[in-house]
Design a protein around this motif. Structure first.
Motif, PDB file in Angstrom:
ATOM      1  N   VAL A 336     126.793  38.639  25.683  1.00 47.98           N
ATOM      2  CA  VAL A 336     127.052  39.172  24.099  1.00 47.98           C
ATOM      3  C   VAL A 336     127.939  40.497  24.571  1.00 47.98           C
ATOM      4  O   VAL A 336     127.616  41.187  25.083  1.00 47.98           O
ATOM      5  CB  VAL A 336     125.866  39.529  23.518  1.00 47.98           C
ATOM      6  CG1 VAL A 336     126.360  39.882  21.948  1.00 47.98           C
ATOM      7  CG2 VAL A 336     124.887  38.265  23.586  1.00 47.98           C
ATOM      8  N   GLN A 346     124.116  45.303  16.939  1.00 47.87           N
ATOM      9  CA  GLN A 346     123.978  44.171  16.446  1.00 47.87           C
ATOM     10  C   GLN A 346     123.667  43.192  17.737  1.00 47.87           C
ATOM     11  O   GLN A 346     122.981  42.274  17.787  1.00 47.87           O
ATOM     12  CB  GLN A 346     125.049  43.611  15.842  1.00 47.87           C
ATOM     13  CG  GLN A 346     125.085  42.410  15.327  1.00 47.87           C
ATOM     14  CD  GLN A 346     123.596  41.890  14.415  1.00 47.87           C
ATOM     15  OE1 GLN A 346     123.371  42.563  13.564  1.00 47.87           O
ATOM     16  NE2 GLN A 346     123.196  40.760  14.859  1.00 47.87           N
ATOM     17  N   ILE A 350     121.010  40.443  19.023  1.00 42.90           N
ATOM     18  CA  ILE A 350     121.327  38.896  19.435  1.00 42.90           C
ATOM     19  C   ILE A 350     120.737  38.765  20.850  1.00 42.90           C
ATOM     20  O   ILE A 350     119.992  37.826  21.016  1.00 42.90           O
ATOM     21  CB  ILE A 350     122.931  38.784  19.278  1.00 42.90           C
ATOM     22  CG1 ILE A 350     123.326  38.831  17.903  1.00 42.90           C
ATOM     23  CG2 ILE A 350     123.251  37.250  19.882  1.00 42.90           C
ATOM     24  CD1 ILE A 350     124.824  38.748  17.708  1.00 42.90           C
ATOM     25  N   ASP A 353     117.050  38.308  20.435  1.00 44.00           N
ATOM     26  CA  ASP A 353     116.695  36.994  19.906  1.00 44.00           C
ATOM     27  C   ASP A 353     116.885  35.705  20.706  1.00 44.00           C
ATOM     28  O   ASP A 353     116.087  34.760  20.989  1.00 44.00           O
ATOM     29  CB  ASP A 353     117.407  36.762  18.813  1.00 44.00           C
ATOM     30  CG  ASP A 353     117.450  35.486  17.804  1.00 44.00           C
ATOM     31  OD1 ASP A 353     116.081  35.455  17.681  1.00 44.00           O
ATOM     32  OD2 ASP A 353     118.096  34.870  17.301  1.00 44.00           O
ATOM     33  N   PHE A 413     124.970  35.104  12.746  1.00 49.73           N
ATOM     34  CA  PHE A 413     124.224  35.765  13.891  1.00 49.73           C
ATOM     35  C   PHE A 413     122.899  35.119  13.832  1.00 49.73           C
ATOM     36  O   PHE A 413     122.199  34.685  15.093  1.00 49.73           O
ATOM     37  CB  PHE A 413     123.845  37.157  13.461  1.00 49.73           C
ATOM     38  CG  PHE A 413     125.318  38.153  13.591  1.00 49.73           C
ATOM     39  CD1 PHE A 413     126.324  37.651  14.313  1.00 49.73           C
ATOM     40  CD2 PHE A 413     125.270  39.134  12.911  1.00 49.73           C
ATOM     41  CE1 PHE A 413     127.432  38.381  14.277  1.00 49.73           C
ATOM     42  CE2 PHE A 413     126.316  40.222  12.808  1.00 49.73           C
ATOM     43  CZ  PHE A 413     127.442  39.720  13.682  1.00 49.73           C
ATOM     44  N   ILE A 416     122.504  31.673  16.042  1.00 46.80           N
ATOM     45  CA  ILE A 416     123.085  31.532  17.230  1.00 46.80           C
ATOM     46  C   ILE A 416     122.265  30.793  18.444  1.00 46.80           C
ATOM     47  O   ILE A 416     122.582  29.689  18.853  1.00 46.80           O
ATOM     48  CB  ILE A 416     123.522  32.863  17.858  1.00 46.80           C
ATOM     49  CG1 ILE A 416     124.698  33.519  17.160  1.00 46.80           C
ATOM     50  CG2 ILE A 416     123.945  32.931  19.338  1.00 46.80           C
ATOM     51  CD1 ILE A 416     125.103  34.861  17.322  1.00 46.80           C
TER      52      ILE A 416
END
Length: 428
Positions: A336, A346, A350, A353, A413, A416
């Motif tokens: 990322v 952010q 991600i 997550d 988001f 993903i």
């Protein structure tokens, strides 16, 4: 030494580019032992010195020359384990595993062993062994099972140039008859042999045949062979073992000169060699055999056993010689990229997550520019890359780029992880 402290001689570090190979081998070991129903046992790294003196044997090179032995603060003599069998048998006796309803007790171990010897290729002072022990059965079929487990591990990792060598060391009666013949053979000229062999003559003349110093002495070639002293019972046992090995479709060679370096072996002895080019003089990958008196020697009831031990370092060397590649399955799932400081939080969310969904993910922690981050994603072999900048933050969506094809799509988001999982399931 200066200020640089280095690893002690005969030890080494397994660095991250190598550890994936170790993990693949260990995973194979665990899976194979599950199929064969061998359960893991973990014993201490150090034991009372007496365990190895009694369990491995006073006249062996390991005990006389190679052990790391030290006194603790209570003045007890302790030794870093030089091999695994004695510890496993000690535990078997101490924890009364002979009382379990299901016999034999089938165990495996894997871990570091320590021997003070001259370091060379595939031989270190701290080395890792995988071994199995089946204790509580004198059925020739279990001998074949133990041998096949070792062969199967090598084969499942992709090794092809293997040779199984077996021999029978006979029962106690056969060994005593052979021992007397050896003493009669060597005694008249024992003064021509090294000091070690002179000591071995009375204690354990079989060890003379294993001597590296006197191997070219003419008496070595004409020494009485154990095969000629096997009584009927020992011969019958060996015939059955061979029958079961044939039943498994495994090729083998009988070598009447194969003696294992430890005192506790009897009946079946075996070694698995590598015939790969460029392996050097020591081609043995694995060795093992039957030890019917060891449990009693260590204070337990009669419980015959058989096992083997293999060096993981030598296994890695054999894989290298046969040019078999393992351990490349830890590639990065998603890299990322945050374009600026505002996008970083952010990106961080991600990454968290993705990991929570079982997908490996990483990001930049050194404030590099986009181009440098893309290079990093490439080096790490990332399957997917996500770039987050102002536009993405405003839309709550990012472009998910598949590195292999170059194809990309817009994904929310929050979706993903689900999208990547979906792609993976379609691939499978």
């Amino acid at each position: 030494m200066g200020n640089n402290i280095q690893a002690p001689r005969g030890t080494y570090d397994v660095l991250p580019d190598q550890s994936a190979k170790w993990q693949e081998i260990e995973a194979k070991i665990i899976e194979l032992c599950r199929l064969y129903q061998y359960k893991e046992i973990r014993t201490p790294i150090f034991e009372h010195t007496e365990l190895f003196q009694r369990g491995v044997g006073d006249t062996t090179d390991i005990v006389t020359k190679e052990m790391y032995t030290f006194k603790d603060r209570g003045d007890r003599s302790l030794t870093l384990r030089p091999e695994g069998t004695a510890s496993v048998v000690r535990s078997f006796v101490e924890n009364k595993l002979f009382g379990l309803p299901d016999q034999p007790v089938k165990l495996f171990y894997t871990g570091p062993m320590f021997r003070y010897e001259r370091p060379q290729a595939g031989r270190m002072r701290q080395f890792v062994q995988f071994g199995v022990e089946a204790i509580g059965s004198k059925d020739p079929a279990i001998d074949a099972e133990v041998i096949s487990l070792a062969m199967e591990l090598y084969a499942s990792l992709g090794l092809k140039r293997l040779r199984l060598v077996i021999n029978s060391l006979g029962d106690t009666e056969s060994r005593i008859a052979h021992k007397e013949a050896l003493v009669a053979h060597f005694a008249p000229r024992i003064n021509e042999f090294c000091n070690d062999c002179q000591t071995r003559l009375e204690k354990n003349p079989l060890r003379i045949l294993d001597c590296k110093v006197d191997r070219d002495h003419p008496l070595m070639a004409t020494a009485p062979s154990l095969a000629d002293y096997l009584n009927e019972e020992s011969q019958a046992y060996f015939t059955e073992v061979k029958g079961y090995i044939e039943e498994l479709g495994i090729d083998y060679v009988v070598d009447p000169n194969l003696v294992r370096g430890l005192d506790y072996y009897n009946h079946t002895a075996f070694e698995i060699m590598s015939d790969a080019e460029g392996f050097g003089a020591i081609t043995t990958l694995c060795g093992g055999g039957r030890y019917n008196g060891l449990v009693e020697d260590l204070g337990g009831p009669e419980a015959p056993g058989i096992g083997f031990a293999m060096s993981i370092e030598r296994l890695l060397l054999a894989l290298q010689m046969e040019e078999v590649e393992i351990g490349s399955s830890d590639a990065l799932g998603v890299y990322v990229i945050a374009m600026d400081e505002s996008a970083k939080k952010q990106a961080f969310r991600i990454v968290k997550d993705l990991r929570a969904n079982g997908i490996s993910a990483d990001m930049d922690y050194t404030g590099r520019k986009l181009k440098a981050q893309m290079k990093s994603a490439d080096r790490k072999g990332a399957e997917y890359v996500i770039v987050i900048g102002e536009t993405e933050l405003a839309n709550g969506k990012a472009a998910l780029k598949e590195m292999a094809t170059g194809g990309q799509q817009e994904v929310l988001f929050a979706d993903i992880a689900a999208e990547i999982k979906n792609k993976k399931s379609l691939e499978e």
